[in-house]
Design a protein around this motif. Structure first.
Motif, PDB file in Angstrom:
ATOM      1  N   CYS A  37       0.800  -1.221   0.000  1.00 54.80           N
ATOM      2  CA  CYS A  37       0.000   0.000   0.000  1.00 54.80           C
ATOM      3  C   CYS A  37       0.838   1.279   0.000  1.00 54.80           C
ATOM      4  O   CYS A  37       0.387   2.307  -0.499  1.00 54.80           O
ATOM      5  CB  CYS A  37      -0.903   0.036   1.234  1.00 54.80           C
ATOM      6  SG  CYS A  37      -1.574  -1.560   1.714  1.00 54.80           S
ATOM      7  N   CYS A  40       1.516   3.917  -2.902  1.00 62.87           N
ATOM      8  CA  CYS A  40       0.511   4.939  -3.202  1.00 62.87           C
ATOM      9  C   CYS A  40       0.185   5.788  -1.961  1.00 62.87           C
ATOM     10  O   CYS A  40       0.099   7.005  -2.042  1.00 62.87           O
ATOM     11  CB  CYS A  40      -0.783   4.301  -3.688  1.00 62.87           C
ATOM     12  SG  CYS A  40      -0.680   3.668  -5.371  1.00 62.87           S
ATOM     13  N   HIS A  41      -0.031   5.113  -0.834  1.00 61.86           N
ATOM     14  CA  HIS A  41      -0.546   5.835   0.339  1.00 61.86           C
ATOM     15  C   HIS A  41       0.544   6.452   1.207  1.00 61.86           C
ATOM     16  O   HIS A  41       0.237   7.221   2.116  1.00 61.86           O
ATOM     17  CB  HIS A  41      -1.423   4.905   1.177  1.00 61.86           C
ATOM     18  CG  HIS A  41      -2.734   4.607   0.493  1.00 61.86           C
ATOM     19  ND1 HIS A  41      -3.740   5.541   0.388  1.00 61.86           N
ATOM     20  CD2 HIS A  41      -3.182   3.507  -0.149  1.00 61.86           C
ATOM     21  CE1 HIS A  41      -4.761   5.023  -0.273  1.00 61.86           C
ATOM     22  NE2 HIS A  41      -4.452   3.789  -0.624  1.00 61.86           N
ATOM     23  N   PHE A  55      -2.741   8.962  -8.726  1.00 60.28           N
ATOM     24  CA  PHE A  55      -4.030   8.264  -8.649  1.00 60.28           C
ATOM     25  C   PHE A  55      -5.042   8.985  -7.762  1.00 60.28           C
ATOM     26  O   PHE A  55      -6.226   8.634  -7.759  1.00 60.28           O
ATOM     27  CB  PHE A  55      -3.833   6.840  -8.125  1.00 60.28           C
ATOM     28  CG  PHE A  55      -3.114   5.935  -9.090  1.00 60.28           C
ATOM     29  CD1 PHE A  55      -3.703   5.580 -10.302  1.00 60.28           C
ATOM     30  CD2 PHE A  55      -1.859   5.429  -8.801  1.00 60.28           C
ATOM     31  CE1 PHE A  55      -3.053   4.740 -11.202  1.00 60.28           C
ATOM     32  CE2 PHE A  55      -1.198   4.589  -9.696  1.00 60.28           C
ATOM     33  CZ  PHE A  55      -1.792   4.240 -10.892  1.00 60.28           C
ATOM     34  N   GLY A  56      -4.593   9.950  -6.982  1.00 57.26           N
ATOM     35  CA  GLY A  56      -5.513  10.657  -6.095  1.00 57.26           C
ATOM     36  C   GLY A  56      -5.796   9.901  -4.813  1.00 57.26           C
ATOM     37  O   GLY A  56      -6.946   9.792  -4.381  1.00 57.26           O
ATOM     38  N   PRO A  58      -6.235   9.356  -0.996  1.00 60.34           N
ATOM     39  CA  PRO A  58      -6.596  10.287   0.074  1.00 60.34           C
ATOM     40  C   PRO A  58      -5.658  10.169   1.274  1.00 60.34           C
ATOM     41  O   PRO A  58      -4.987   9.163   1.446  1.00 60.34           O
ATOM     42  CB  PRO A  58      -7.999   9.817   0.469  1.00 60.34           C
ATOM     43  CG  PRO A  58      -7.986   8.352   0.181  1.00 60.34           C
ATOM     44  CD  PRO A  58      -7.107   8.173  -1.031  1.00 60.34           C
ATOM     45  N   VAL A  65     -11.584   9.498   5.692  1.00 60.49           N
ATOM     46  CA  VAL A  65     -11.162   8.116   5.971  1.00 60.49           C
ATOM     47  C   VAL A  65     -11.306   7.802   7.460  1.00 60.49           C
ATOM     48  O   VAL A  65     -11.650   6.695   7.840  1.00 60.49           O
ATOM     49  CB  VAL A  65      -9.730   7.863   5.445  1.00 60.49           C
ATOM     50  CG1 VAL A  65      -9.313   6.416   5.694  1.00 60.49           C
ATOM     51  CG2 VAL A  65      -9.646   8.169   3.947  1.00 60.49           C
ATOM     52  N   LEU A  68     -14.724   6.474   8.194  1.00 58.09           N
ATOM     53  CA  LEU A  68     -15.153   5.159   7.702  1.00 58.09           C
ATOM     54  C   LEU A  68     -15.153   4.152   8.844  1.00 58.09           C
ATOM     55  O   LEU A  68     -14.318   4.222   9.743  1.00 58.09           O
ATOM     56  CB  LEU A  68     -14.200   4.670   6.604  1.00 58.09           C
ATOM     57  CG  LEU A  68     -14.097   5.504   5.324  1.00 58.09           C
ATOM     58  CD1 LEU A  68     -12.999   4.947   4.433  1.00 58.09           C
ATOM     59  CD2 LEU A  68     -15.417   5.535   4.586  1.00 58.09           C
ATOM     60  N   ILE A  73     -13.658  -0.010   5.537  1.00 54.43           N
ATOM     61  CA  ILE A  73     -12.249  -0.038   5.127  1.00 54.43           C
ATOM     62  C   ILE A  73     -11.879  -1.429   4.618  1.00 54.43           C
ATOM     63  O   ILE A  73     -11.221  -1.567   3.576  1.00 54.43           O
ATOM     64  CB  ILE A  73     -11.323   0.404   6.285  1.00 54.43           C
ATOM     65  CG1 ILE A  73     -11.564   1.882   6.595  1.00 54.43           C
ATOM     66  CG2 ILE A  73      -9.857   0.173   5.919  1.00 54.43           C
ATOM     67  CD1 ILE A  73     -10.682   2.444   7.692  1.00 54.43           C
ATOM     68  N   VAL A  76     -13.137  -1.782   1.080  1.00 53.90           N
ATOM     69  CA  VAL A  76     -12.331  -1.083   0.082  1.00 53.90           C
ATOM     70  C   VAL A  76     -11.065  -1.885  -0.234  1.00 53.90           C
ATOM     71  O   VAL A  76     -10.693  -2.038  -1.399  1.00 53.90           O
ATOM     72  CB  VAL A  76     -11.950   0.339   0.561  1.00 53.90           C
ATOM     73  CG1 VAL A  76     -10.952   0.979  -0.380  1.00 53.90           C
ATOM     74  CG2 VAL A  76     -13.176   1.203   0.700  1.00 53.90           C
ATOM     75  N   THR A  83      -9.250   3.631  -9.072  1.00 50.95           N
ATOM     76  CA  THR A  83      -7.909   3.214  -9.513  1.00 50.95           C
ATOM     77  C   THR A  83      -7.172   2.376  -8.473  1.00 50.95           C
ATOM     78  O   THR A  83      -6.085   1.877  -8.748  1.00 50.95           O
ATOM     79  CB  THR A  83      -7.043   4.449  -9.855  1.00 50.95           C
ATOM     80  OG1 THR A  83      -7.137   5.370  -8.784  1.00 50.95           O
ATOM     81  CG2 THR A  83      -7.501   5.090 -11.140  1.00 50.95           C
ATOM     82  N   TYR A  87      -7.621  -6.267  -3.220  1.00 42.71           N
ATOM     83  CA  TYR A  87      -6.656  -7.168  -2.555  1.00 42.71           C
ATOM     84  C   TYR A  87      -7.328  -8.402  -1.972  1.00 42.71           C
ATOM     85  O   TYR A  87      -6.662  -9.200  -1.317  1.00 42.71           O
ATOM     86  CB  TYR A  87      -5.912  -6.406  -1.453  1.00 42.71           C
ATOM     87  CG  TYR A  87      -4.954  -5.395  -2.016  1.00 42.71           C
ATOM     88  CD1 TYR A  87      -3.631  -5.749  -2.283  1.00 42.71           C
ATOM     89  CD2 TYR A  87      -5.368  -4.117  -2.334  1.00 42.71           C
ATOM     90  CE1 TYR A  87      -2.748  -4.840  -2.823  1.00 42.71           C
ATOM     91  CE2 TYR A  87      -4.497  -3.195  -2.881  1.00 42.71           C
ATOM     92  CZ  TYR A  87      -3.194  -3.562  -3.120  1.00 42.71           C
ATOM     93  OH  TYR A  87      -2.328  -2.664  -3.672  1.00 42.71           O
TER      94      TYR A  87
END
Ligand code: HEC
Length: 108
Positions: A37, A40-41, A55-56, A58, A65, A68, A73, A76, A83, A87
């Motif tokens: 992860c 990206c994160h 990819f945007g 958050p 978030v 949530l 979570i 998701v 995008t 998993y």
């Protein structure tokens, strides 16, 4: 008699691997996050990485978030979102649960 002594190194080897497995497990949410992860994160969950910006992704520490539920979570992560890849087939239910716990740590 000989056999008893031969088994000592085997026992030690077993203990070594058992200990290593326990140590690896205590941190596995973070390990799974880093290898799946963080590109990206970001390791801090900010989304401030080149891929995250592209990819945007958050900020996990933002209101959305944080708001949530754990179930949302998990969903998701398992099913993906726009995008973000899914998993559900690559990670076990336990790994996904540990990821949620890890995200909650980042949000503190
Ligand atoms: C290829 C980049 C990428 C990877 C890898 C990735 N994500 Fe995401 N993630 C995103 C994007 C982009 C979004 C925002 C999706 C959207 O627009 O709703 C997102 C959103 C999220 C959200 C918030 C969902 C929401 O409803 O706002 C969570 C939680 C999340 N990701 C967790 C993870 C976890 C945990 C992993 C690793 C198993 C992971 N992501 C891997 C790109 C990625």
């Amino acid at each position: 008699m000989m056999n008893r002594y031969k088994s000592v190194p085997v026992t030690l080897l077993f203990l070594f691997f058992a200990t290593a497995a326990v140590l690896a497990q205590s941190n596995s949410g973070e390990t799974t996050f880093r290898s799946n992860c963080a590109m990206c994160h970001g390791i801090d969950g900010s989304g401030n990485t080149p891929a995250g910006e592209h990819f945007g992704a958050p900020d996990f520490r933002g209101v959305k978030v944080k708001g949530l539920t754990d179930v949302q979570i998990k969903q998701v992560i398992a099913d993906g979102r726009k995008t973000m890849p899914a998993y559900g087939k690559r990670l076990s239910a336990d790994q996904i649960k540990e990821l949620v716990q890890y995200i909650r740590e980042l949000q503190k």
